[in-house]
Design an enzyme around this catalytic site. Structure first.
Site, mmCIF file in Angstrom:
data_model
loop_
_atom_site.group_PDB
_atom_site.id
_atom_site.type_symbol
_atom_site.label_atom_id
_atom_site.label_comp_id
_atom_site.label_asym_id
_atom_site.label_seq_id
_atom_site.Cartn_x
_atom_site.Cartn_y
_atom_site.Cartn_z
ATOM 1 N N CYS A 1 0.798 -1.235 0.000
ATOM 2 C CA CYS A 1 0.000 0.000 0.000
ATOM 3 C C CYS A 1 0.830 1.283 0.000
ATOM 4 C CB CYS A 1 -0.921 -0.001 1.214
ATOM 5 S SG CYS A 1 -2.122 -1.330 1.158
HETATM 6 N N1 LIG Z 1 -2.832 -6.120 1.746
HETATM 7 C C1 LIG Z 1 -3.321 -5.084 2.402
HETATM 8 O O1 LIG Z 1 -3.042 -4.899 3.578
HETATM 9 C C2 LIG Z 1 -4.267 -4.098 1.749
HETATM 10 C C3 LIG Z 1 -4.914 -3.155 2.566
HETATM 11 C C4 LIG Z 1 -5.807 -2.271 2.000
HETATM 12 C C5 LIG Z 1 -6.021 -2.304 0.623
HETATM 13 N N2 LIG Z 1 -5.373 -3.218 -0.168
HETATM 14 C C6 LIG Z 1 -5.696 -3.204 -1.591
HETATM 15 O O2 LIG Z 1 -6.485 -4.351 -1.898
HETATM 16 C C7 LIG Z 1 -6.176 -4.836 -3.205
HETATM 17 C C8 LIG Z 1 -5.789 -6.294 -3.141
HETATM 18 O O3 LIG Z 1 -4.609 -6.418 -2.366
HETATM 19 P P1 LIG Z 1 -4.142 -7.775 -1.725
HETATM 20 O O4 LIG Z 1 -3.092 -7.401 -0.734
HETATM 21 O O5 LIG Z 1 -5.294 -8.583 -1.274
HETATM 22 O O6 LIG Z 1 -3.488 -8.470 -2.998
HETATM 23 P P2 LIG Z 1 -3.024 -10.009 -3.117
HETATM 24 O O7 LIG Z 1 -1.972 -10.034 -4.162
HETATM 25 O O8 LIG Z 1 -2.771 -10.577 -1.765
HETATM 26 O O9 LIG Z 1 -4.314 -10.748 -3.645
HETATM 27 C C9 LIG Z 1 -4.870 -10.521 -4.888
HETATM 28 C C10 LIG Z 1 -5.503 -11.819 -5.362
HETATM 29 O O10 LIG Z 1 -6.132 -11.531 -6.613
HETATM 30 C C11 LIG Z 1 -5.872 -12.585 -7.500
HETATM 31 N N3 LIG Z 1 -6.038 -12.091 -8.850
HETATM 32 C C12 LIG Z 1 -5.172 -11.421 -9.630
HETATM 33 N N4 LIG Z 1 -5.751 -11.114 -10.796
HETATM 34 C C13 LIG Z 1 -7.000 -11.586 -10.750
HETATM 35 C C14 LIG Z 1 -8.088 -11.577 -11.641
HETATM 36 N N5 LIG Z 1 -7.981 -11.010 -12.851
HETATM 37 N N6 LIG Z 1 -9.240 -12.160 -11.253
HETATM 38 C C15 LIG Z 1 -9.341 -12.741 -10.039
HETATM 39 N N7 LIG Z 1 -8.350 -12.785 -9.145
HETATM 40 C C16 LIG Z 1 -7.197 -12.211 -9.495
HETATM 41 C C17 LIG Z 1 -4.467 -13.054 -7.145
HETATM 42 O O11 LIG Z 1 -4.239 -14.390 -7.577
HETATM 43 C C18 LIG Z 1 -4.497 -12.936 -5.619
HETATM 44 O O12 LIG Z 1 -4.966 -14.116 -5.017
HETATM 45 C C19 LIG Z 1 -5.078 -3.920 -3.728
HETATM 46 O O13 LIG Z 1 -5.664 -2.896 -4.495
HETATM 47 C C20 LIG Z 1 -4.483 -3.322 -2.474
HETATM 48 O O14 LIG Z 1 -3.915 -2.065 -2.705
HETATM 49 C C21 LIG Z 1 -4.506 -4.119 0.382
#
Ligand SMILES: NC(=O)c1ccc[n+]([C@@H]2O[C@H](COP(=O)([O-])OP(=O)(O)OC[C@H]3O[C@@H](n4cnc5c(N)ncnc54)[C@H](O)[C@@H]3O)[C@@H](O)[C@H]2O)c1
Length: 462
Positions: free
Chosen positions: A299
């Site tokens: 993030c």
């Molecule tokens: N990790 C955090 O603490 C956090 C906190 C707040 C916001 N976010 C936001 O949330 C979003 C997701 O982050 P995350 O940390 O969960 O990411 P992540 O990489 O842990 O998970 C994303 C998942 O999406 C899947 N994926 C990728 N492309 C895809 C598609 N086309 N269709 C379906 N699934 C797909 C991946 O295989 C993975 O399992 C980001 O925008 C991030 O900025 C993350």
């Protein structure tokens, strides 16, 4: 397949006893969707089962909803269907409990018509030019939208710049012939997950929600109100998008300030941690932020630059973001300079020294390596000729990453192993480290996290 409590009878069907809404097909769709969330009969689709999607899935499953998880990663889907977690702080037992109440994961996006809600939690990284890479959101939308049907609410949770929901998702849905705000509903509701923080779970963290139309807003409030303690409605999807960015920019800028103050305090021979802890006794108007070896995680190092990019469209420069980015980016090099000086004071050079990096996850008590400053520290030290190893109780083997891979395994910390290195570089302050043992047996420690507050002969604060 569960769409509504009762079938919609036609475009002009009215709802007996509904005083609040205009009678009609569209009002019936919204009313039935809302009641499906209220009485927990709705099916919830979570798209992207990662650090954000997986805890959200568990929250809905625990609340009594049937959840379908969509992901493109067949390996993850298989593991989850076998009741196994692949994230350290999420227990397999929780996945098994969700499975027992109907959770299933799939790579088959044609099943996107089944859930009443589609919640998108896919990555939003930066590309090689440090510009927003929306490709994950767009490919997800392209895979889901052809299967959407009247009576669904779609929510985007991925962090992104203001306008994404309306500029990218809305036209894709409407091109499918679905009327947003009447037949289907579209909201943006940012995730506020803090992985590894036991004090807050998804249910207890208030959820911001903005809709494309007032009806979308109502659908979003019903979707999230069914699973979290407090929904905070905001006027538009753009407001919700900017709210999330403000939260992360606030952190990035204040950490940048803490890092700048650290450099100034260091030159003045003042302990920055003593300063911050003392300032934090002020009961109002001061929030402590701590310096470190550089920003990490998915993030804070990335999201602010989504706004930088979008602001250019309005002829604006995000000066605070750029400045904080510059200071925070320089931190690993500043730390390496401290390592160089510390070795030099013992008559050694970085070249040829054995250095053990303590902690390679980007923050304490998690196994997440994304954007971890330890990666840059290892890279720079190796380039200078150091023999670098690492110890991290949460990351037993250095994982294969998109741009980096080091053939390293975590070193077990014993009296002998600690004493065998020329220098220990404390990069992540995991609770599991035995800091007394480390301090007792290390020849030299460079502490980037303020773990050792006393002045100790073998500790250099960085
Ligand atoms: N990790 C955090 O603490 C956090 C906190 C707040 C916001 N976010 C936001 O949330 C979003 C997701 O982050 P995350 O940390 O969960 O990411 P992540 O990489 O842990 O998970 C994303 C998942 O999406 C899947 N994926 C990728 N492309 C895809 C598609 N086309 N269709 C379906 N699934 C797909 C991946 O295989 C993975 O399992 C980001 O925008 C991030 O900025 C993350």
């Amino acid at each position: 397949m569960q769409y509504f409590e009762t079938p919609v009878e036609g475009k002009n069907a009215s709802i007996p006893g509904n005083d609040d809404m205009q009678p009609g097909y569209e009002a019936a769709i919204l009313k039935r969707l809302i009641s499906a969330f209220e009485n927990r009969r709705a099916t919830v689709g979570i798209v992207g089962l990662g650090y954000v999607g997986l805890p959200l899935m568990l929250t809905y499953a625990e609340t009594g909803f049937k959840v379908i998880g969509f992901d493109i990663d067949a390996e993850k889907v298989e593991k989850l269907n076998q009741g196994q977690s692949y994230i350290e702080h999420i227990r397999s037992k929780s996945i098994q409990q969700a499975r027992a109440v109907g959770f299933e994961a799939t790579t088959d996006f044609s099943r996107a018509s089944e859930p009443d809600a589609l919640i998108i939690c896919v990555p939003t990284p930066l590309n090689a030019y440090r510009e927003p890479d929306l490709s994950f959101i767009l490919s997800t939308a392209d895979a889901l939208v052809p299967h959407m049907r009247p009576g669904q609410v779609m929510s985007l949770e991925s962090t992104t710049y203001p306008g994404t929901t309306e500029e990218e998702l809305l036209p894709r849905i409407e091109a499918q012939g679905l009327k947003v705000g009447e037949e289907v509903f579209l909201v943006y509701s940012p995730e506020r997950e803090d992985p590894g923080n036991p004090e807050f779970n998804t249910r207890a963290i208030p959820k911001i929600c903005g809709g494309v139309t007032p009806a979308c807003q109502q659908a979003g409030i019903a979707l999230y109100g069914a699973a979290v303690e407090r929904v905070v409605p905001v006027r538009s999807t753009r407001t919700a998008e900017l709210t999330k960015l403000l939260e992360n920019i606030h952190r990035a800028v204040n950490i940048g300030l803490a890092n700048e103050m650290k450099i100034i305090a260091d030159k003045m021979d003042i302990d920055i941690y003593e300063v911050i802890h003392a300032a934090a006794t002020k009961p109002f108007g001061f929030t402590p932020y701590f310096p470190g070896p550089g920003l990490g995680g998915h993030c804070i190092p990335i999201d602010p630059f989504y706004l930088t990019w979008k602001a250019r469209q309005y002829g604006l420069h995000t000066r605070f973001i750029e400045l904080a980015g510059e200071i925070n980016n320089d931190m690993p090099q500043w730390v390496v300079n401290k390592v160089t000086d510390a070795l030099n004071s013992c008559g050694k050079s970085v070249n040829g020294s054995r250095i053990l990096v303590l902690g390679i996850a980007y923050k304490k008590d998690v196994d997440d390596m994304r954007e971890s400053p330890s990666i840059r520290l290892i890279e720079i030290l190796q380039k200078k000729g150091a023999e670098v190893a690492y110890s991290d109780p949460h990351v037993p083997v250095f994982p294969k990453m998109r741009a980096h891979h080091f053939m390293l395994n975590s070193v077990e910390l014993t009296r002998e192993s600690i004493a065998s290195y020329d220098l220990l570089l404390l990069a992540t302050n995991h609770s599991a480290f035995d800091y007394d043992l480390i301090q007792k047996h290390a020849k030299l420690i460079v502490d980037t996290r303020g773990v050792y507050l006393d002045n100790l002969a073998n500790v250099v604060k960085s």
